[in-house]
Design an enzyme around this catalytic site. Structure first.
Site, PDB file in Angstrom:
ATOM      1  N   ARG A 272      -0.275 -12.015  -9.893  1.00  0.00           N
ATOM      2  CA  ARG A 272      -1.726 -12.160  -9.789  1.00  0.00           C
ATOM      3  C   ARG A 272      -2.124 -13.629  -9.898  1.00  0.00           C
ATOM      4  O   ARG A 272      -1.472 -14.400 -10.594  1.00  0.00           O
ATOM      5  CB  ARG A 272      -2.416 -11.350 -10.885  1.00  0.00           C
ATOM      6  CG  ARG A 272      -2.180  -9.859 -10.753  1.00  0.00           C
ATOM      7  CD  ARG A 272      -2.902  -9.057 -11.830  1.00  0.00           C
ATOM      8  NE  ARG A 272      -2.525  -7.644 -11.746  1.00  0.00           N
ATOM      9  CZ  ARG A 272      -2.133  -6.903 -12.766  1.00  0.00           C
ATOM     10  NH1 ARG A 272      -2.073  -7.428 -13.972  1.00  0.00           N
ATOM     11  NH2 ARG A 272      -1.801  -5.639 -12.591  1.00  0.00           N
TER      12      ARG A 272
ATOM     13  N   LYS B   8      -8.789  -1.419 -17.434  1.00  0.00           N
ATOM     14  CA  LYS B   8      -9.658  -0.226 -17.456  1.00  0.00           C
ATOM     15  C   LYS B   8      -8.907   1.023 -17.874  1.00  0.00           C
ATOM     16  O   LYS B   8      -9.445   1.861 -18.601  1.00  0.00           O
ATOM     17  CB  LYS B   8     -10.277   0.017 -16.072  1.00  0.00           C
ATOM     18  CG  LYS B   8     -11.262  -1.027 -15.620  1.00  0.00           C
ATOM     19  CD  LYS B   8     -11.785  -0.719 -14.227  1.00  0.00           C
ATOM     20  CE  LYS B   8     -10.701  -0.675 -13.178  1.00  0.00           C
ATOM     21  NZ  LYS B   8      -9.976  -1.933 -12.992  1.00  0.00           N
TER      22      LYS B   8
ATOM     23  N   GLY C  88     -10.609  -6.333 -10.531  1.00  0.00           N
ATOM     24  CA  GLY C  88      -9.652  -5.285 -10.857  1.00  0.00           C
ATOM     25  C   GLY C  88      -8.624  -5.765 -11.864  1.00  0.00           C
ATOM     26  O   GLY C  88      -8.616  -6.932 -12.277  1.00  0.00           O
ATOM     27  N   ASP C  89      -7.771  -4.863 -12.309  1.00  0.00           N
ATOM     28  CA  ASP C  89      -6.688  -5.171 -13.259  1.00  0.00           C
ATOM     29  C   ASP C  89      -7.197  -5.679 -14.601  1.00  0.00           C
ATOM     30  O   ASP C  89      -6.521  -6.435 -15.293  1.00  0.00           O
ATOM     31  CB  ASP C  89      -5.707  -6.219 -12.682  1.00  0.00           C
ATOM     32  CG  ASP C  89      -5.244  -5.882 -11.278  1.00  0.00           C
ATOM     33  OD1 ASP C  89      -4.752  -4.757 -11.093  1.00  0.00           O
ATOM     34  OD2 ASP C  89      -5.379  -6.719 -10.375  1.00  0.00           O
TER      35      ASP C  89
ATOM     36  N   THR D  51       0.686  -1.730  -8.664  1.00  0.00           N
ATOM     37  CA  THR D  51       1.000  -1.032  -7.414  1.00  0.00           C
ATOM     38  C   THR D  51       1.957  -1.830  -6.546  1.00  0.00           C
ATOM     39  O   THR D  51       2.891  -1.278  -5.970  1.00  0.00           O
ATOM     40  CB  THR D  51      -0.306  -0.751  -6.631  1.00  0.00           C
ATOM     41  OG1 THR D  51      -1.164   0.040  -7.462  1.00  0.00           O
ATOM     42  CG2 THR D  51      -0.039   0.009  -5.341  1.00  0.00           C
TER      43      THR D  51
ATOM     44  N   THR E 125      -3.312  -3.165  -0.030  1.00  0.00           N
ATOM     45  CA  THR E 125      -2.054  -2.639  -0.574  1.00  0.00           C
ATOM     46  C   THR E 125      -1.295  -1.835   0.475  1.00  0.00           C
ATOM     47  O   THR E 125      -0.234  -1.299   0.198  1.00  0.00           O
ATOM     48  CB  THR E 125      -2.323  -1.745  -1.800  1.00  0.00           C
ATOM     49  OG1 THR E 125      -3.293  -0.755  -1.441  1.00  0.00           O
ATOM     50  CG2 THR E 125      -2.833  -2.557  -2.973  1.00  0.00           C
TER      51      THR E 125
ATOM     52  N   HIS F 179      -2.855   2.070 -12.883  1.00  0.00           N
ATOM     53  CA  HIS F 179      -3.157   1.759 -14.275  1.00  0.00           C
ATOM     54  C   HIS F 179      -1.998   2.167 -15.165  1.00  0.00           C
ATOM     55  O   HIS F 179      -1.349   3.177 -14.947  1.00  0.00           O
ATOM     56  CB  HIS F 179      -4.488   2.357 -14.759  1.00  0.00           C
ATOM     57  CG  HIS F 179      -4.720   3.781 -14.388  1.00  0.00           C
ATOM     58  ND1 HIS F 179      -5.627   4.159 -13.423  1.00  0.00           N
ATOM     59  CD2 HIS F 179      -4.179   4.922 -14.862  1.00  0.00           C
ATOM     60  CE1 HIS F 179      -5.627   5.469 -13.316  1.00  0.00           C
ATOM     61  NE2 HIS F 179      -4.763   5.960 -14.170  1.00  0.00           N
ATOM     62  N   THR F 180      -1.729   1.307 -16.128  1.00  0.00           N
ATOM     63  CA  THR F 180      -0.608   1.508 -17.046  1.00  0.00           C
ATOM     64  C   THR F 180      -1.146   1.978 -18.386  1.00  0.00           C
ATOM     65  O   THR F 180      -2.059   1.376 -18.943  1.00  0.00           O
ATOM     66  CB  THR F 180       0.176   0.193 -17.222  1.00  0.00           C
ATOM     67  OG1 THR F 180       0.572  -0.279 -15.929  1.00  0.00           O
ATOM     68  CG2 THR F 180       1.407   0.399 -18.084  1.00  0.00           C
TER      69      THR F 180
ATOM     70  N   LEU G  25      -7.121  -8.297 -23.563  1.00  0.00           N
ATOM     71  CA  LEU G  25      -6.098  -9.329 -23.483  1.00  0.00           C
ATOM     72  C   LEU G  25      -6.467 -10.642 -24.167  1.00  0.00           C
ATOM     73  O   LEU G  25      -6.041 -11.725 -23.770  1.00  0.00           O
ATOM     74  CB  LEU G  25      -5.715  -9.586 -22.012  1.00  0.00           C
ATOM     75  CG  LEU G  25      -4.999  -8.387 -21.379  1.00  0.00           C
ATOM     76  CD1 LEU G  25      -5.559  -8.084 -20.009  1.00  0.00           C
ATOM     77  CD2 LEU G  25      -3.502  -8.629 -21.282  1.00  0.00           C
TER      78      LEU G  25
END
Length: 430
Positions: free
Chosen positions: A304, A16, A12-13, A299, A128, A41-42, A330
């Site tokens: 991380r 996407k 994840g992260d 969230t 979460t 998601h940002t 990235l």
């Protein structure tokens, strides 16, 4: 007819949301098919940063349909809050469609989730605590409450009353916590449903009609392949299927209608929560990547865990999701690191293995086998094409493509949409 699935290839992260937002420009419908508001998601749109958890990133294009599919679990309170958040920023949400078959998260799911994580102590999964797992458990146990039930007060009351008897016994006797009264939930949550009922419909019909009409449909996965309940690092996984196969179940669109699967991968690896992570970095390079890459959960805000790119993981993602393309994100974060490493295999008890093990006990004993590549120092955030990238950066991308067996069709060098570049269109027909 053209359809593209976007999946995360790691934990994840991976970026996407950004890639989905970019690909949304050429789509006419965008759908989420699993998960809930446990995934954030940002997105940057017209210079404004938005953080979404439930609503698909296509919401910013009012001429495109945005779908919350039947495979999602929806917290009605969180959905109403997210709609208000968008309305307050002047975003038109009339293009939203919510599946009448999606299951809902209720306060007892959240309380059970929190209590269960607390009880597990050192053995916690690292959820979460949004009630996702307990809601999916109810779905599998056939006692879940769906959006269609929420909109009918009589049905909602009947199902809620039945569930509260069981949930309160669990909360009070097992967890030694206070239970819920019917009136604590009934009116409040029925009212939430009334606030979004205009968007509710059979989204399987909407999506299939769009595809049958020759429209481009984009399916947006949440989390990543390594968090998939079947193919991930079980039990340190989510409660749904982020892999591409989850699309058919979670959206009501048959597999014959899926054309391409784009795997999104960071140029390195990150993970939130517990579980083995073979390439994890505990040194200053790891700290640098975390700070430069702003590696904190959308969230939860949790830092991380950071590691080198793991081609064993992405090869596993390629196989179980049928990846046709890779989008590398990235890359700019790695600028300035003198020597880069890519994990090409694992050493397990003296033997070299190239496939991801199912046993977490084995995975915890795996040592990464690295290949070293020279880094680059040039600022790449302003490049406009593949040819603009430094030679070492291009070599790094080429080696990832070779090791994973997937062509890199897109790459990203910053948070803005203009910093995402296409090498080969994923909307191609062949």
């Amino acid at each position: 007819m053209s359809s593209v699935v976007v999946v995360g290839t790691q934990w994840g992260d991976e970026g996407k949301g950004k890639i989905t937002d970019f690909l949304s420009e050429n789509a006419e419908a965008i759908a989420r098919y699993q998960g809930g508001n446990n995934a954030g998601h940002t997105i940057k749109f017209d210079g404004v940063t938005y953080k979404l958890h439930l609503i698909p990133s296509g919401i910013f294009y009012k001429e495109k349909i945005s779908v919350i599919g039947n495979g999602m679990v929806v917290d009605p309170k969180a959905l109403v809050e997210e709609l208000k958040y968008l309305h307050d920023k002047g975003v038109d949400t009339s293009n939203l469609r919510i599946s009448n078959r999606a299951h809902i998260i209720l306060p007892y799911h959240i309380r059970i989730d929190e209590a269960d994580e607390e009880r597990k102590g050192a053995n916690k999964i690292g959820t979460t605590k949004k009630g996702i797992g307990p809601a999916y458990m109810d779905k599998a146990a056939r006692v879940g409450i769906r959006i269609i039930d929420l909109l009918d007060k009589e049905t909602f009351k009947e199902k809620l009353e039945h569930n509260l008897g069981e949930k309160n016994r669990l909360l009070e006797r097992f967890y030694e916590l206070e239970g819920f009264k019917l009136e604590d939930i009934l009116e409040e949550y029925y009212d939430y449903g009334q606030q979004f009922k205009e968007y509710v419909c059979d989204t399987s019909v909407v999506l299939n009609d769009a595809l049958d009409d020759g429209k481009r449909v984009l399916f947006e996965g949440a989390q990543g392949v390594m968090l998939d309940i079947d193919q991930g690092t079980y039990p340190f996984v989510t409660s749904s299927n982020p892999i591409a196969g989850g699309v058919t179940i979670g959206s009501g669109v048959g597999p014959s209608k899926i054309n391409h699967v784009v795997g999104v991968a960071k140029a390195y690896t990150t993970r939130v929560g517990d579980g083995p992570f073979p390439t994890e970095l505990f040194d200053s390079i790891g700290d640098t990547i975390r700070e430069v890459g702003h590696e904190y959960g959308t969230t939860t805000g949790r830092p991380r865990r950071v590691g080198w790119f793991d081609s064993v993981v992405v090869r596993h993602a390629r196989r179980v999701s049928g990846l046709t393309d890779l989008s590398l994100t990235l890359l700019d974060v790695l600028t300035g690191i003198e020597t880069l490493k890519i994990c090409v295999a694992y050493k397990l008890d003296g033997k070299t293995i190239t496939e991801f093990p199912a046993s977490l006990k084995d995975l915890a004993r795996c040592e990464p086998v690295y290949e070293e590549l020279p880094g680059w120092t040039e600022d790449i955030t302003g490049v406009t094409s593949l040819d603009d990238l430094p030679v070492n950066c291009r070599h790094y991308m080429e080696r990832i493509a070779q090791l994973t067996g997937v062509q890199v069709s897109m790459f990203s060098v910053g948070p803005d949409r203009a910093q995402t570049h296409v090498i080969k269109s994923v909307w191609r027909l062949a």
